[in-house]
Design an enzyme around this catalytic site. Structure first.
Site, PDB file in Angstrom:
ATOM      1  N   HIS B 213       2.214 -16.653 -13.390  1.00  0.00           N
ATOM      2  CA  HIS B 213       2.304 -17.114 -12.206  1.00  0.00           C
ATOM      3  C   HIS B 213       1.614 -15.269 -12.358  1.00  0.00           C
ATOM      4  O   HIS B 213       0.614 -14.685 -11.355  1.00  0.00           O
ATOM      5  CB  HIS B 213       3.179 -16.724 -11.411  1.00  0.00           C
ATOM      6  CG  HIS B 213       3.629 -17.902 -10.247  1.00  0.00           C
ATOM      7  ND1 HIS B 213       3.740 -17.759  -9.282  1.00  0.00           N
ATOM      8  CD2 HIS B 213       3.516 -19.233 -11.254  1.00  0.00           C
ATOM      9  CE1 HIS B 213       3.866 -19.245  -9.065  1.00  0.00           C
ATOM     10  NE2 HIS B 213       3.694 -20.528 -10.306  1.00  0.00           N
ATOM     11  N   SER B 217      -3.564 -19.968 -12.183  1.00  0.00           N
ATOM     12  CA  SER B 217      -3.877 -21.114 -13.211  1.00  0.00           C
ATOM     13  C   SER B 217      -4.888 -21.054 -13.456  1.00  0.00           C
ATOM     14  O   SER B 217      -6.085 -20.620 -13.063  1.00  0.00           O
ATOM     15  CB  SER B 217      -3.692 -22.297 -11.996  1.00  0.00           C
ATOM     16  OG  SER B 217      -1.994 -22.509 -11.808  1.00  0.00           O
ATOM     17  N   LYS B 241       0.067 -32.151  -3.229  1.00  0.00           N
ATOM     18  CA  LYS B 241      -1.100 -32.925  -4.813  1.00  0.00           C
ATOM     19  C   LYS B 241      -0.047 -33.511  -5.942  1.00  0.00           C
ATOM     20  O   LYS B 241      -0.001 -34.114  -6.538  1.00  0.00           O
ATOM     21  CB  LYS B 241      -2.084 -32.518  -5.353  1.00  0.00           C
ATOM     22  CG  LYS B 241      -3.480 -32.762  -5.935  1.00  0.00           C
ATOM     23  CD  LYS B 241      -4.377 -31.913  -5.865  1.00  0.00           C
ATOM     24  CE  LYS B 241      -5.548 -32.653  -6.964  1.00  0.00           C
ATOM     25  NZ  LYS B 241      -6.453 -31.672  -7.300  1.00  0.00           N
ATOM     26  N   ASP B 242       0.940 -32.666  -5.933  1.00  0.00           N
ATOM     27  CA  ASP B 242       1.820 -32.773  -6.727  1.00  0.00           C
ATOM     28  C   ASP B 242       3.010 -33.934  -7.094  1.00  0.00           C
ATOM     29  O   ASP B 242       3.183 -34.701  -7.239  1.00  0.00           O
ATOM     30  CB  ASP B 242       2.850 -31.312  -7.593  1.00  0.00           C
ATOM     31  CG  ASP B 242       1.538 -30.134  -8.015  1.00  0.00           C
ATOM     32  OD1 ASP B 242       0.201 -30.603  -8.936  1.00  0.00           O
ATOM     33  OD2 ASP B 242       2.100 -29.866  -8.422  1.00  0.00           O
ATOM     34  N   GLU B 285       9.770 -42.032 -33.725  1.00  0.00           N
ATOM     35  CA  GLU B 285       9.841 -42.718 -32.433  1.00  0.00           C
ATOM     36  C   GLU B 285       7.897 -42.662 -31.814  1.00  0.00           C
ATOM     37  O   GLU B 285       7.143 -41.140 -33.150  1.00  0.00           O
ATOM     38  CB  GLU B 285       9.729 -41.489 -31.386  1.00  0.00           C
ATOM     39  CG  GLU B 285      10.779 -41.988 -31.045  1.00  0.00           C
ATOM     40  CD  GLU B 285      11.723 -43.013 -30.242  1.00  0.00           C
ATOM     41  OE1 GLU B 285      11.397 -44.476 -30.365  1.00  0.00           O
ATOM     42  OE2 GLU B 285      11.907 -42.965 -28.583  1.00  0.00           O
TER      43      GLU B 285
END
Lengths: 261, 456
Positions: B213, B217, B241-242, B285
């Site tokens: 922040h 971004s 959107k997220d 894994e």
């Protein structure tokens, strides 16, 4: 390259074993694994359920042909009620078993008839007893066997139907071993467990080896994943819900973003 | 930095004393975000969602789990069979680990492509790498908890890596185990740390968001926001959107949970741990497979450095190299969109990592191309030759040519070398020599006439 190659490969082998702490020998053995075919199962696919009749027959096969050596410790008799056995049937099945319990008020262990809340008792008191009765081999508990093998249902069916009366030419069987197509290395200590008409099916189905193998595989698939039917039913609802939700959220997103250029 | 209008007097009263509502309004609502973020930018919030899913399901699972070498396996089966919706909790958690890694890997590669690690976001990038390392430690210890065969042997193999450290290695391994093998004390401390580390991750995530922040971004164009016309408030644009992305992601996640819950696991982990029986192939894994391939690529010593130590160093270096990436990548253009050559090498890097993962799943000395039969035949011939020479009193191993065939480990060496080549050599050189495309002048005016602002 070749002179180095010999050295390199020796280092490869030595260090792979050292680095990873795993035996190359065991890896090499595994590469000579068994072969397994494919079969259609009632419980495969997203709508698959356990064939109830096969489960009942499979329980008979398990009790008649497997339970003398193999445990089923994660399954309680009451669990059978989840797949169509009535309470009375479950009580009748349980009561045929003798369960070690205790201590009682006097501090003594005692034996009693099985109750629906009991689990299938293991046939041997402990691992040593199991090995002593089976020529050194340990019959594994079967509760999870279908999940504990790759392609478990097909593997188990392949194993149960994969016995040969005699080993193929050129294969030397070790003492007390049997030749099996599916088993890794093809030599298995378990004698062929299924014989035609080995059980008297209550529903009158002809008890061929293939039939018995398929039935007991269905039963053990259920034992490994008793939640499967609930899981798949819930899964369809959840996914339908999420798809609708995604559609709605997409519409909202489009509307919210309409003024952004 | 205007305070939000507060109609509720209670909230205003509280906010005057601790401005948490102002803070949330500022960082989650009006937070100016580039308007051109693509769906690749969804994976950061997805990772955050997965962290919450894992912590919530993990806490409930811990209420039913028993960290005892004799009871752990059975307690997991109890969760699966007797705890109400225990199977759902466990499958959400076990598949959640895989989903978390998928999301984070996409998030990382998005950063790699769009140059999100470049100035002024280096610290943000570092914090991300720390989160990745913490996730790996957490996932590794979590996989040990069901105490199946792969749990036990995976723990044995990975903890044994520390014995490669010169002089003190063996002591460190004994200290990690709490004994002389992986056993009850190991399981207990892994459970304790598996419960602790996610909260450490939460802490680092807070720092990660804080750093994010500060400068905001990055975006697909890789150019800075130059004014309000380039940004939109986080809410409602990116919240919705997220959320949409999360719903779609949960569809995929649910397919695994409900229909293929064990697909990403290993069948051997449904066999209780047995220190006396080693599985034929010990594999981690899937999300660790590329690193496993790097570890095993070193099957030769260099000077005084034994192969094992080299492998361990290389494995850790494959992540640690990312810390210096902001300085290794010398290009002044952030986004791969405007780097025509980099773009191709980025695709090759992805292929390289996938191949590494593939190699990691294979036995290193299995033949890559030749059939098992032909290798067997050649080996038989060699052994016969050695036996014959030995019988004749000569040194068979020197007399006979040992057959050579290409093995998985060779592919692993090639791809490992390429991985480091990409970061250590290619990126520094490419940044200086590549002719980048002209950058747009601003986010809101993508069409440019000249090459103003382009790198070089």
């Amino acid at each position: 390259m070749n002179g180095d190659g010999v050295m390199t490969r020796r280092i490869v082998t030595g260090l792979a074993a050292a680095i990873l702490g795993l035996g190359i020998a065991t890896a090499a053995q595994a590469s000579g694994g068994g072969t397994v075919g494919e079969r259609h199962w009632s419980f495969q696919g997203i709508f698959g359920t356990y064939d109830r009749a096969a489960l009942r027959r499979g329980l008979q096969v398990f009790q008649g042909s497997c339970a003398s050596c193999h445990g089923l410790k994660y399954i309680a008799f009451r669990n059978l009620q989840d797949v169509g056995f009535t309470e009375g049937e479950v009580k009748a099945i349980a009561v045929d078993y003798t369960i070690a319990d205790g201590p009682d008020d006097a501090g003594d262990m005692f034996e009693r008839d099985g109750k629906p809340s009991d689990r299938f008792p293991s046939p041997f008191a402990n691992e040593n007893a199991a090995r002593a009765s089976n020529g050194g081999a340990l019959p594994p508990d079967l509760s999870l066997i279908v999940k504990a093998r790759a392609d478990g249902a097909n593997y188990l069916y392949g194993l149960l139907t994969g016995y040969h009366d005699e080993a193929p030419k050129g294969v030397e069987l070790m003492e007390g071993m049997y030749y099996n197509d599916a088993f890794s290395g093809n030599q298995i200590a378990m004698p062929p467990p299924l014989f035609a008409d080995g059980v008297d099916y209550e529903d009158g189905t002809e008890a061929t080896v293939e039939q018995m193998a398929a039935d007991v595989t269905t039963f053990l698939a259920w034992a490994a994943s008793p939640e499967m039917e609930t899981r798949k039913r819930l899964g369809i609802k959840v996914i339908l819900f999420l798809l609708v939700l995604s559609g709605l959220l997409y519409a909202v997103k489009r509307k919210v973003w309409a003024d952004v250029h | 930095m205007a305070a939000p209008t507060m109609n509720n007097r209670m909230i205003k009263w509280f906010d005057d004393r601790l401005p948490i509502f102002t803070f949330m309004h500022h960082e989650l609502h009006e937070y100016p975000t580039p308007k051109n973020l693509s769906y690749w930018w969804n994976f950061g919030s997805l990772a955050g969602i997965m962290l919450v899913v894992m912590i919530v399901t993990g806490i409930v699972l811990a209420m039913h789990y028993t960290a005892d070498a004799n009871l752990a396996f059975g307690s997991v089966e109890r969760i699966m069979r007797d705890v109400n919706y225990g199977w759902l909790l466990r499958y959400i958690h076990s598949n959640g680990g895989s989903m978390f890694f998928i999301v984070v890997y996409i998030h990382v590669f998005r950063g790699l492509y769009y140059g999100s690690y470049k100035s002024p976001r280096e610290v943000l990038w570092w914090l991300g790498i720390i989160i990745l390392l913490l996730m790996m430690a957490t996932a590794f210890m979590g996989y040990v908890l069901p105490w199946g065969q792969m749990s036990f042997w995976g723990a044995t193999v990975i903890t044994n890596l520390f014995s490669a450290i010169p002089l003190v290695g063996d002591s460190i391994v004994t200290w990690l185990w709490g004994g002389f093998s992986v056993d009850d004390p190991t399981l207990n401390r892994f459970f304790s740390l598996h419960y602790l580390l996610p909260f450490v991750i939460v802490g680092v995530v807070v720092l990660h968001l804080w750093a994010l922040h500060v400068h905001g971004s990055n975006n697909p164009k890789g150019i800075d926001m130059k004014g309000p016309q380039d940004s939109i408030p986080f809410h409602p644009y990116y919240t919705v959107k997220d959320l949409f992305g999360a719903a779609l992601f949960f569809v995929v996640y649910a397919v695994f949970i409900f229909f293929f819950p064990d697909y990403l696991g290993h069948p051997d982990n449904y066999i209780p741990a047995n220190p006396l029986v080693t599985p034929a192939h010990i594999v981690p894994e899937w999300y660790f497979l590329p690193f496993y391939a790097v570890l095993r690529a070193f099957d030769f010593d260099i000077w005084f450095m034994p192969a094992k130590l080299l492998g361990v160093i290389a494995m850790f270096a494959s992540i640690l190299v990312l810390f210096v990436l902001p300085w290794l990548d010398t290009s002044r253009v952030r986004s791969g969109t405007f780097r025509p050559v980099f773009k191709w090498f980025f695709i090759i890097l992805i292929i390289d990592c996938v191949v590494l993962g593939y190699v990691g799943a294979k036995a290193p000395n299995d033949p890559l191309i030749a059939s098992q039969e032909s290798v067997q035949a050649a080996n038989d011939e060699y052994n016969a030759c050695v036996a014959k020479a030995d019988a004749a009193g000569k040194n068979g191993e020197e007399e006979c040519d040992k057959p050579f065939f290409v093995q998985y480990v060779h592919l692993g060496q090639l791809t490992t070398a390429y991985y480091f080549f990409h970061f250590l050599l290619l990126l520094p050189i490419l940044g200086r020599t590549e002719r980048t495309l002209p950058l747009p002048t601003s986010i809101s005016e993508p069409v440019t006439k000249g090459g103003a602002g382009a790198g070089q």
